[in-house]
Write a protein that holds these residues in place. Structure first.
Motif, short mmCIF file in Angstrom:
data_model
loop_
_atom_site.label_atom_id
_atom_site.label_comp_id
_atom_site.label_asym_id
_atom_site.label_seq_id
_atom_site.Cartn_x
_atom_site.Cartn_y
_atom_site.Cartn_z
N ILE A 40 4.52 -9.68 -5.32
CA ILE A 40 4.26 -9.84 -4.36
C ILE A 40 2.28 -10.62 -3.82
CG2 ILE A 40 4.21 -9.39 -2.52
CD1 ILE A 40 6.38 -7.01 -3.36
N SER A 41 2.49 -11.90 -3.52
CA SER A 41 1.52 -12.76 -3.92
C SER A 41 0.93 -12.02 -2.96
CB SER A 41 1.50 -13.50 -4.23
OG SER A 41 1.97 -14.30 -2.57
N ASN A 42 0.74 -11.96 -1.87
CA ASN A 42 0.28 -11.12 -0.24
C ASN A 42 0.08 -9.41 -0.54
OD1 ASN A 42 2.89 -11.09 0.24
ND2 ASN A 42 2.44 -10.89 2.88
N CYS A 43 -0.38 -8.72 -1.48
CA CYS A 43 0.09 -7.74 -1.64
C CYS A 43 -1.38 -7.20 -1.42
CB CYS A 43 0.49 -6.94 -2.50
SG CYS A 43 0.69 -4.56 -2.43
N PRO A 44 -2.11 -6.66 -0.55
CA PRO A 44 -4.14 -5.92 -0.72
C PRO A 44 -4.48 -5.30 -2.06
CG PRO A 44 -3.72 -5.83 1.46
CD PRO A 44 -2.10 -6.10 0.95
N ARG A 107 10.62 -4.23 -10.96
CA ARG A 107 9.38 -5.55 -11.38
C ARG A 107 9.18 -6.64 -10.01
NH1 ARG A 107 5.86 -5.44 -15.02
NH2 ARG A 107 6.63 -5.01 -17.07
N GLN A 108 10.28 -6.58 -8.64
CA GLN A 108 9.84 -7.13 -7.89
C GLN A 108 8.55 -5.95 -7.47
OE1 GLN A 108 10.61 -10.93 -7.18
NE2 GLN A 108 11.17 -10.01 -9.64
N SER A 109 7.69 -6.76 -7.17
CA SER A 109 6.50 -5.44 -6.22
C SER A 109 5.24 -6.00 -6.98
CB SER A 109 7.07 -4.12 -6.75
OG SER A 109 6.61 -3.86 -8.27
N THR A 110 4.44 -5.43 -6.32
CA THR A 110 2.70 -5.07 -6.50
C THR A 110 2.56 -4.21 -6.27
OG1 THR A 110 2.63 -7.99 -6.40
CG2 THR A 110 0.91 -6.29 -5.55
N VAL A 122 1.56 6.40 -5.80
CA VAL A 122 1.39 4.67 -6.23
C VAL A 122 1.34 3.68 -4.52
CG1 VAL A 122 4.11 3.27 -7.11
CG2 VAL A 122 3.90 5.56 -7.88
N GLN A 123 0.89 2.78 -5.29
CA GLN A 123 0.59 2.25 -3.90
C GLN A 123 0.66 0.74 -4.38
OE1 GLN A 123 -3.74 3.57 -4.00
NE2 GLN A 123 -3.74 4.26 -2.09
N GLY A 124 1.12 -0.14 -3.23
CA GLY A 124 1.39 -1.21 -3.07
C GLY A 124 2.39 -1.68 -2.31
N CYS A 125 3.04 -3.58 -3.16
CA CYS A 125 4.03 -3.83 -2.13
C CYS A 125 5.93 -3.81 -2.40
CB CYS A 125 3.42 -4.95 -1.24
SG CYS A 125 1.98 -5.55 -0.94
N VAL A 126 6.76 -3.72 -2.10
CA VAL A 126 7.27 -4.17 -2.81
C VAL A 126 8.32 -4.92 -1.72
CG1 VAL A 126 7.52 -1.74 -3.31
CG2 VAL A 126 8.50 -2.32 -1.38
N SER A 127 9.83 -5.80 -2.63
CA SER A 127 11.09 -6.30 -1.54
C SER A 127 11.25 -5.56 -1.53
CB SER A 127 11.06 -6.62 -2.82
OG SER A 127 12.12 -6.77 -3.88
N PRO A 128 12.39 -5.67 -0.10
CA PRO A 128 13.25 -5.05 0.85
C PRO A 128 13.77 -4.44 0.33
CG PRO A 128 12.55 -7.37 1.72
CD PRO A 128 11.65 -7.17 0.06
N ASP A 129 14.47 -4.92 -1.17
CA ASP A 129 15.91 -4.26 -1.63
C ASP A 129 15.36 -3.89 -3.16
OD1 ASP A 129 15.29 -6.96 -2.80
OD2 ASP A 129 17.03 -7.84 -3.26
N GLU A 146 3.07 16.89 -11.74
CA GLU A 146 3.01 17.60 -10.54
C GLU A 146 3.79 17.13 -8.86
OE1 GLU A 146 -0.19 20.35 -8.74
OE2 GLU A 146 0.50 21.19 -10.28
N ARG A 147 3.22 15.89 -8.36
CA ARG A 147 3.68 15.29 -7.20
C ARG A 147 3.23 13.70 -7.51
NH1 ARG A 147 0.89 18.99 -3.43
NH2 ARG A 147 2.07 20.76 -3.93
N VAL A 148 4.30 13.50 -6.90
CA VAL A 148 4.79 11.25 -6.74
C VAL A 148 4.30 10.86 -5.45
CG1 VAL A 148 5.53 9.24 -7.36
CG2 VAL A 148 6.03 10.99 -9.50
N ILE A 149 3.46 10.54 -5.14
CA ILE A 149 2.77 10.51 -4.07
C ILE A 149 3.55 8.68 -3.85
CG2 ILE A 149 1.77 9.83 -2.01
CD1 ILE A 149 0.39 12.19 -3.92
N ASP A 150 4.24 8.32 -2.70
CA ASP A 150 4.93 7.47 -2.78
C ASP A 150 4.01 6.14 -1.25
OD1 ASP A 150 5.46 4.47 -1.95
OD2 ASP A 150 7.41 5.13 -1.04
N GLU A 151 2.86 5.63 -1.43
CA GLU A 151 2.21 4.70 -0.40
C GLU A 151 2.42 2.87 -0.11
OE1 GLU A 151 -1.33 7.85 0.57
OE2 GLU A 151 -2.06 5.90 -0.66
N THR A 152 3.54 3.11 -0.57
CA THR A 152 4.48 1.52 -0.70
C THR A 152 4.45 0.91 0.75
OG1 THR A 152 6.80 2.14 -1.58
CG2 THR A 152 4.72 1.49 -3.10
N THR A 153 4.48 -0.41 1.10
CA THR A 153 5.03 -0.60 1.84
C THR A 153 5.80 -2.09 1.89
OG1 THR A 153 5.46 -1.91 4.44
CG2 THR A 153 2.84 -2.76 2.08
#
Length: 185
Positions: A40-44, A107-110, A122-129, A146-153
């Motif tokens: 995903i190219s526009n992922c900060p 892999r449809q992610s950044t 885990v930070q970044g961008c994922v495809s809608p599916d 111990e923990r997995v933290i999801d900070e994706t959009t």
């Protein structure tokens, strides 16, 4: 119900508002930080574990205290939770290679991963599916995590749930050398 103040402190560190300018940001704790996908190219890019000297000094006491806490509580075999991080990063990379063969849609992610005190962020961008639930479940299976933290959009155009890193100054190459930034094949 007991409130885990460590979770609150770490969450506050992670959600520091704004964009971090790159001036003197460094991975001062040498926390593993690496990009795992780039579809995903526009992922900060997230700021990750890069902090300036003032932030580092402000958080250093808490870092030492939190690192030793699991040993004192009898939850760790090693005397400091940060001692696990490189091993966890290596195991996470192997898990991601396994996922490439068994959950191809991930892999449809950044995405970037930070390993901090036995936690995977885990930070970044994922495809809608994007197969988010199985992906995060697979990372929870990494030994000693111990923990997995999801900070994706799935909608980076609406903003991202993490502090961003701004590229541009000459110190970028030294910070990249501090970070573990080899993508998973």
């Amino acid at each position: 119900m007991t409130f885990d103040y460590r979770c609150m402190l770490y969450a506050l560190m992670l959600v520091t508002a704004g964009t971090h300018a790159e001036e003197d940001l460094q991975n001062r704790g040498h926390d593993p930080f690496f990009q795992v996908s780039s579809a995903i190219s526009n992922c900060p890019e997230p700021a990750g574990p890069r902090v300036n000297e003032a932030e580092w000094k402000r958080e250093s006491h808490h870092r030492v205290e939190h690192g030793n806490h699991c040993w004192l509580e009898g939850r760790c075999r090693l005397p400091n939770a940060f001692a696990y991080d490189e091993e966890i990063a290596d195991s996470a990379r192997r898990r991601l290679q396994w996922l490439s063969a068994n959950l191809a849609g991930w892999r449809q992610s950044t995405l970037w991963v930070t390993v901090w005190q036995r936690w995977l962020l885990v930070q970044g961008c994922v495809s809608p599916d994007f197969p988010l639930a199985p992906f995060m479940a697979a990372l929870r299976e990494v030994p000693d995590v111990e923990r997995v933290i999801d900070e994706t959009t799935a909608h980076p155009e609406r903003g991202v749930p993490y502090a961003q890193f701004r590229k541009g100054s000459s110190s970028q190459s030294s910070m990249k050398a501090d970070a573990v930034n080899s993508p998973v094949p």
